[in-house]
Design a protein around this motif. Structure first.
Motif, PDB file in Angstrom:
ATOM      1  N   LEU A  13       0.820  -1.211   0.000  1.00 20.89           N
ATOM      2  CA  LEU A  13       0.000   0.000   0.000  1.00 20.89           C
ATOM      3  C   LEU A  13       0.857   1.266   0.000  1.00 20.89           C
ATOM      4  N   VAL A  14       1.849   1.330   0.870  1.00 19.98           N
ATOM      5  CA  VAL A  14       2.673   2.531   0.978  1.00 19.98           C
ATOM      6  C   VAL A  14       3.557   2.719  -0.253  1.00 19.98           C
ATOM      7  N   THR A  37       3.697  -3.512  16.559  1.00 17.42           N
ATOM      8  CA  THR A  37       3.275  -2.376  15.744  1.00 17.42           C
ATOM      9  C   THR A  37       3.938  -2.461  14.371  1.00 17.42           C
ATOM     10  N   ILE A  38       3.223  -2.051  13.339  1.00 12.88           N
ATOM     11  CA  ILE A  38       3.778  -2.002  11.993  1.00 12.88           C
ATOM     12  C   ILE A  38       3.943  -0.547  11.582  1.00 12.88           C
ATOM     13  N   PHE A  39       5.129  -0.221  11.099  1.00 13.26           N
ATOM     14  CA  PHE A  39       5.432   1.098  10.545  1.00 13.26           C
ATOM     15  C   PHE A  39       5.840   0.896   9.092  1.00 13.26           C
ATOM     16  N   ALA A  40       5.240   1.670   8.202  1.00 11.41           N
ATOM     17  CA  ALA A  40       5.522   1.538   6.774  1.00 11.41           C
ATOM     18  C   ALA A  40       6.060   2.845   6.223  1.00 11.41           C
ATOM     19  N   GLY A  41       6.900   2.730   5.212  1.00 15.75           N
ATOM     20  CA  GLY A  41       7.452   3.917   4.571  1.00 15.75           C
ATOM     21  C   GLY A  41       7.762   3.655   3.116  1.00 15.75           C
ATOM     22  N   CYS A  42       7.885   4.735   2.351  1.00 17.35           N
ATOM     23  CA  CYS A  42       8.215   4.641   0.930  1.00 17.35           C
ATOM     24  C   CYS A  42       9.447   5.490   0.646  1.00 17.35           C
ATOM     25  N   ASN A  43      10.034   5.272  -0.531  1.00 20.20           N
ATOM     26  CA  ASN A  43      11.177   6.075  -0.929  1.00 20.20           C
ATOM     27  C   ASN A  43      10.709   7.456  -1.379  1.00 20.20           C
TER      28      ASN A  43
END
Length: 132
Positions: A13-14, A37-43
């Motif tokens: 998704l991210v 906990t889930i942490f998401a990130g994109c470039n």
């Protein structure tokens, strides 16, 4: 839904939000902490190309900003024929918050393609010496 399924979904998704106008290479990363906990990130790319940052860095920053410091599992999602493993800088950043036994899953939008321990990806990481 398993924790790995949730990591995959979060990274997928991210990844759609990646800001990659120069390379058009979208990457998403999701980190599961020891607290669950889930942490998401994109470039995020910028015109001064080397000054952008990786998806893993974004996810780690969000984790630290939320007050958590221990990575349990990582999933990185790219695209194309080659595996999208964390770059050298991100491997070292992950090692700041994860032990060498932490699993790093490498995926594309169709599924997980490979899994490594962080120790396999960064066998001689730079770490601060334990206090005497």
């Amino acid at each position: 839904m398993t924790a790995l399924d949730k990591l995959f979904a979060a990274a997928r998704l991210v990844r759609e939000n990646a800001h990659a106008p120069y390379s058009n290479f979208h990457v998403g990363a999701a980190i599961l902490t020891d607290r669950g906990t889930i942490f998401a990130g994109c470039n995020v790319e910028v015109a001064s190309y080397p000054e952008g940052w990786c998806a893993e860095t974004t996810a780690l920053g969000k984790m630290v900003a939320a007050g958590e410091t221990t990575v349990h599992t990582v999933l990185v999602m790219g695209e194309g024929g080659r595996l999208t493993t964390p770059c050298g800088g991100c491997r070292q950043r992950l090692a700041e918050f994860a032990g060498p036994d932490v699993t790093v899953h490498v995926a594309d939008p169709t599924g997980i393609r490979a899994s490594f321990s962080l120790g396999e990806l960064l066998p001689a990481s730079f770490v601060l010496a334990d206090p005497a």
